[in-house]
Motif scaffolding. Structure first.
Motif, PDB file in Angstrom:
ATOM      1  N   SER A   1      34.118 -33.838  18.219  1.00 36.98           N
ATOM      2  CA  SER A   1      34.650 -33.232  17.003  1.00 36.98           C
ATOM      3  C   SER A   1      33.914 -31.923  16.780  1.00 36.98           C
TER       4      SER A   1
ATOM      5  N   ALA B   1      38.469 -28.772  11.030  1.00 35.40           N
ATOM      6  CA  ALA B   1      37.990 -29.595  12.142  1.00 35.40           C
ATOM      7  C   ALA B   1      38.940 -29.566  13.331  1.00 35.40           C
TER       8      ALA B   1
ATOM      9  N   TYR C   1      33.421 -28.887  13.890  1.00 30.71           N
ATOM     10  CA  TYR C   1      33.663 -28.494  12.511  1.00 30.71           C
ATOM     11  C   TYR C   1      33.385 -27.009  12.362  1.00 30.71           C
TER      12      TYR C   1
END
Length: 132
Positions: free
Chosen positions: A100, A84, A102
């Protein structure tokens, strides 16, 4: 321009590695002050204060592998081996999360901003690939 060396009547150009080694040797042969005054930091004492950790929005306990500051904005990037990348506003008070990202099956070894700050680059622990 490369330096030249004379060997039994022949001229041989030195490679960049040889020139670099010579420059290092020259540096080690001199004494003196190699540190100049900063043009961007003021002289005197720098004030420091404790701020909220930039990783407060990060909900994992995985190891952080990279922390980088954006070259032109108040943005902090955190990346880790949990695949991440966290972008947050580095205001020092709440450090709110911006985004965020990933990357599946891509434990991040190191991540950074591009020179202009428009791209993120990441390398993995287990892969020779570069993620952009």
């Amino acid at each position: 321009m490369p330096r030249e060396e004379y060997l039994i009547g022949h001229k041989r150009r030195k490679s960049a590695d040889e020139e670099s080694k010579e420059d290092e040797d020259d540096l080690l042969q001199r004494a003196g002050n190699f540190i100049s005054a900063s043009t961007s930091l003021p002289g005197g004492i720098l004030k420091m204060k404790n701020c909220r950790p930039a990783s407060a929005e990060r909900t994992t306990t995985a190891q952080i592998s990279s922390v980088r500051l954006h070259p032109g904005a108040q943005v902090v990037m955190l990346s880790g081996v949990d695949n991440a990348i966290l972008l947050c506003q580095g205001d020092g008070k709440t450090n709110p999360k911006i985004q965020s990202i990933y990357l599946g099956k891509f434990p991040i070894f190191k991540a950074c901003f591009s020179a202009n700050g428009e791209d993120l680059l990441a390398t993995s622990v287990h892969s020779k690939a570069l993620c952009r």
